[in-house]
Design a protein around this motif. Sequence first.
Motif, mmCIF file in Angstrom:
data_model
loop_
_atom_site.group_PDB
_atom_site.id
_atom_site.type_symbol
_atom_site.label_atom_id
_atom_site.label_comp_id
_atom_site.label_asym_id
_atom_site.label_seq_id
_atom_site.Cartn_x
_atom_site.Cartn_y
_atom_site.Cartn_z
ATOM 1 N N LYS A 172 0.906 -0.829 -0.238
ATOM 2 C CA LYS A 172 -0.081 -0.118 0.471
ATOM 3 C C LYS A 172 0.939 1.296 0.300
ATOM 4 C CE LYS A 172 -4.086 -1.389 0.329
ATOM 5 N NZ LYS A 172 -5.277 -2.057 -0.921
ATOM 6 N N TYR A 173 1.825 1.167 0.684
ATOM 7 C CA TYR A 173 2.523 2.521 0.864
ATOM 8 C C TYR A 173 3.517 2.750 -0.355
ATOM 9 C CZ TYR A 173 7.046 4.710 3.003
ATOM 10 O OH TYR A 173 7.912 5.654 3.498
ATOM 11 N N GLU A 174 4.002 1.463 -0.583
ATOM 12 C CA GLU A 174 5.059 1.721 -2.372
ATOM 13 C C GLU A 174 3.255 2.366 -2.939
ATOM 14 O OE1 GLU A 174 7.804 1.970 -3.368
ATOM 15 O OE2 GLU A 174 8.864 0.675 -1.460
ATOM 16 N N LYS A 175 2.644 1.627 -3.161
ATOM 17 C CA LYS A 175 1.781 1.947 -4.346
ATOM 18 C C LYS A 175 1.362 3.174 -4.748
ATOM 19 C CE LYS A 175 -0.747 -2.916 -4.961
ATOM 20 N NZ LYS A 175 -1.743 -3.231 -4.907
ATOM 21 N N ALA A 176 0.863 3.815 -3.339
ATOM 22 C CA ALA A 176 0.543 5.574 -3.233
ATOM 23 C C ALA A 176 1.917 6.085 -3.848
ATOM 24 C CB ALA A 176 0.956 5.810 -1.661
ATOM 25 N N ASN A 177 3.156 5.522 -3.921
ATOM 26 C CA ASN A 177 4.297 6.216 -4.434
ATOM 27 C C ASN A 177 3.980 6.326 -5.895
ATOM 28 O OD1 ASN A 177 6.776 8.162 -4.079
ATOM 29 N ND2 ASN A 177 7.761 6.490 -4.896
ATOM 30 N N TYR A 178 3.614 5.273 -6.151
ATOM 31 C CA TYR A 178 3.909 5.032 -7.610
ATOM 32 C C TYR A 178 2.896 6.476 -8.438
ATOM 33 C CZ TYR A 178 4.298 1.373 -11.803
ATOM 34 O OH TYR A 178 4.366 1.010 -12.644
ATOM 35 N N PHE A 179 1.837 6.103 -7.653
ATOM 36 C CA PHE A 179 0.764 6.463 -7.827
ATOM 37 C C PHE A 179 0.968 8.034 -8.114
ATOM 38 C CE2 PHE A 179 -2.761 9.257 -6.728
ATOM 39 C CZ PHE A 179 -3.829 9.248 -7.799
ATOM 40 N N TYR A 180 1.678 9.040 -6.962
ATOM 41 C CA TYR A 180 2.576 10.339 -8.014
ATOM 42 C C TYR A 180 3.288 10.240 -8.631
ATOM 43 C CZ TYR A 180 0.641 10.355 -2.599
ATOM 44 O OH TYR A 180 0.827 10.090 -1.107
ATOM 45 N N ASP A 181 3.685 9.313 -9.386
ATOM 46 C CA ASP A 181 4.656 9.415 -10.246
ATOM 47 C C ASP A 181 3.700 9.762 -11.274
ATOM 48 O OD1 ASP A 181 7.254 9.526 -8.891
ATOM 49 O OD2 ASP A 181 8.125 7.631 -9.967
ATOM 50 N N ASN A 182 3.095 8.934 -11.390
ATOM 51 C CA ASN A 182 1.885 8.471 -12.797
ATOM 52 C C ASN A 182 1.295 9.549 -12.844
ATOM 53 O OD1 ASN A 182 2.961 5.599 -13.882
ATOM 54 N ND2 ASN A 182 2.156 5.163 -12.086
ATOM 55 N N ILE A 183 0.906 9.977 -12.139
ATOM 56 C CA ILE A 183 0.981 11.235 -11.480
ATOM 57 C C ILE A 183 0.629 12.370 -12.030
ATOM 58 C CG2 ILE A 183 -0.990 13.131 -9.723
ATOM 59 C CD1 ILE A 183 -3.005 11.169 -10.868
ATOM 60 N N ILE A 184 2.218 12.455 -11.652
ATOM 61 C CA ILE A 184 3.237 14.025 -12.080
ATOM 62 C C ILE A 184 3.828 13.713 -14.009
ATOM 63 C CG2 ILE A 184 5.710 14.930 -11.616
ATOM 64 C CD1 ILE A 184 5.155 14.192 -9.052
ATOM 65 N N ALA A 185 3.746 12.152 -13.945
ATOM 66 C CA ALA A 185 4.087 12.021 -15.576
ATOM 67 C C ALA A 185 3.093 12.302 -16.140
ATOM 68 C CB ALA A 185 4.650 11.192 -15.661
ATOM 69 N N THR A 186 1.941 12.494 -15.381
ATOM 70 C CA THR A 186 0.701 13.153 -16.669
ATOM 71 C C THR A 186 0.117 13.865 -16.625
ATOM 72 O OG1 THR A 186 -0.855 11.250 -15.491
ATOM 73 C CG2 THR A 186 -0.116 10.431 -17.250
ATOM 74 N N ALA A 187 0.592 14.765 -15.826
ATOM 75 C CA ALA A 187 -0.018 15.776 -15.268
ATOM 76 C C ALA A 187 -0.528 17.248 -16.146
ATOM 77 C CB ALA A 187 1.035 16.529 -14.099
ATOM 78 N N GLN A 188 -0.226 16.766 -17.495
ATOM 79 C CA GLN A 188 -0.185 17.929 -18.754
ATOM 80 C C GLN A 188 -1.492 17.783 -19.042
ATOM 81 O OE1 GLN A 188 3.850 18.485 -20.195
ATOM 82 N NE2 GLN A 188 4.043 19.960 -18.538
ATOM 83 N N GLU A 189 -1.438 16.443 -19.474
ATOM 84 C CA GLU A 189 -2.854 15.899 -19.604
ATOM 85 C C GLU A 189 -4.106 16.650 -18.918
ATOM 86 O OE1 GLU A 189 -2.425 11.848 -21.036
ATOM 87 O OE2 GLU A 189 -0.317 11.718 -21.048
ATOM 88 N N PRO A 190 -5.031 16.306 -19.991
ATOM 89 C CA PRO A 190 -6.573 16.933 -19.282
ATOM 90 C C PRO A 190 -6.532 15.442 -18.190
ATOM 91 C CG PRO A 190 -6.869 16.110 -21.870
ATOM 92 C CD PRO A 190 -5.465 16.251 -21.214
#
Length: 450
Positions: free
Chosen positions: A109-127
């Motif tokens: 759970k701890y690692e999945k949260a961080n993995y989610f952050y990375d993907n959200i940041i990587a796609t932040a410029q997409e709608p």
Amino acid sequence: MKKEFNMSAINQDETAAFRAAFLANDKQRALQRAVWKNGIKASAENEAAVVENTPLFSLDLATGKVANQKKSGRCWMFAALNTVRHQMTTNFQLKDFELSQNYTYFWDKYEKANYFYDNIIATAQEPVTSRKVAFLLATPQQDGGQWDMVVSLFKKYGMVPKTAMPETASSENSSELNATLNQLLRKQAITLRHLVANQASADDIDQHRQAFLQDVYNVLAMSLGLPPEHFDFEFRDTEGNFVHEKAMTPQAFFEKYGRMDFDDYVSIINAPTADKPFMQTYTVDMLGNVVDGKPVKYLNLPMSELKELALKQLQAGESVWFGCDVGQSSIRDKGIMAANAYDLNALFDVDFDMTKAQRLAYGESMMTHAMVLTGADLVDQVPTKWKVENSWGDKVGADGFFVMSDAWMDQYTYQIVVRKDLLSTQQQAALATEPKVLGPWDPMGALANN
């Protein structure tokens, strides 16, 4: 030129004709009473499937009692820990021993949260309406997972016996924890996307990420307990010898008692769709949990070769982690997975049949559950059925073990994990190729979570 099709509304004359045809069919009227009283599956259950799949096997590994994941989607984790436990109980003569599923669950759970952050940041410029962002926000994290994901957790955090970190209310019934974490992660995603949109510095974004991760850690610590940094390990082996290990770390325990070199194991899949040629490797975009962990990688093989590899590992005395679509043609209480478990075609006089490739391509089936192969029944060295260790406790099946017919395995098993040295020279060469990247929504990116 593209052909135009008109939409067709249902008219009342059609419906009246359908009703009249149903009422005129005495067989359907009789079957209606059975379905009305007993339900669809009970009315369609085929007794031949029960008779053909008795829980007796010519090849049968000793594995101990079946574990129980209860109301959580940790099957993939239980199955992986069970494969380790099988070897531990043999190597160290342990009885009724379990590894802590809750310990591995916390770090996942701890690692999945961080993995989610990375993907959200990587796609932040997409709608937010883009397919990738919508996919991420639909389920920021969940209980499910894949083999390579649990390997990443073992390598980074080790493992502990269940006595060192037992189950809690939230690990055994995870719906509230998942809802709470997903609400929190979506809220945090708003801030992360806003920071990127406003061209915040990398340091500023990382400070927010760390603060968010602290919040996640706090939720997990309150819900699952704090993972131990040191613990005592005590056991009495089957010969009566008492062992007491003091102040062990999870990593030291893993190195001494786990004794599995996970780099020696590979994922084999069977995905017979046109877009996935056999003898080629695949990975899935945005599939993982540990940012710097083991990447997901599969080798796609014909079903006959997948089963041959599974049988080789069983014959070598080692159980096999595998992923399947457990809800398909499965009689849960009896612990039977058989392709002929239900005859819906005869019950409804409707053709429900699809090929395995069609079920994958059209969303009818994908991997939903992970279990462990622990035996097989061989006739002239050919398997007719397989013994399966589930993680649903000992009240279903034969003390928790299921029987899987060979025909069911052909249709609904999608993945196994086997030792690399069992592969042929040709298969090993194919395994070494660069994997093709599949979309995050590809059916082979499904997480086992039943």
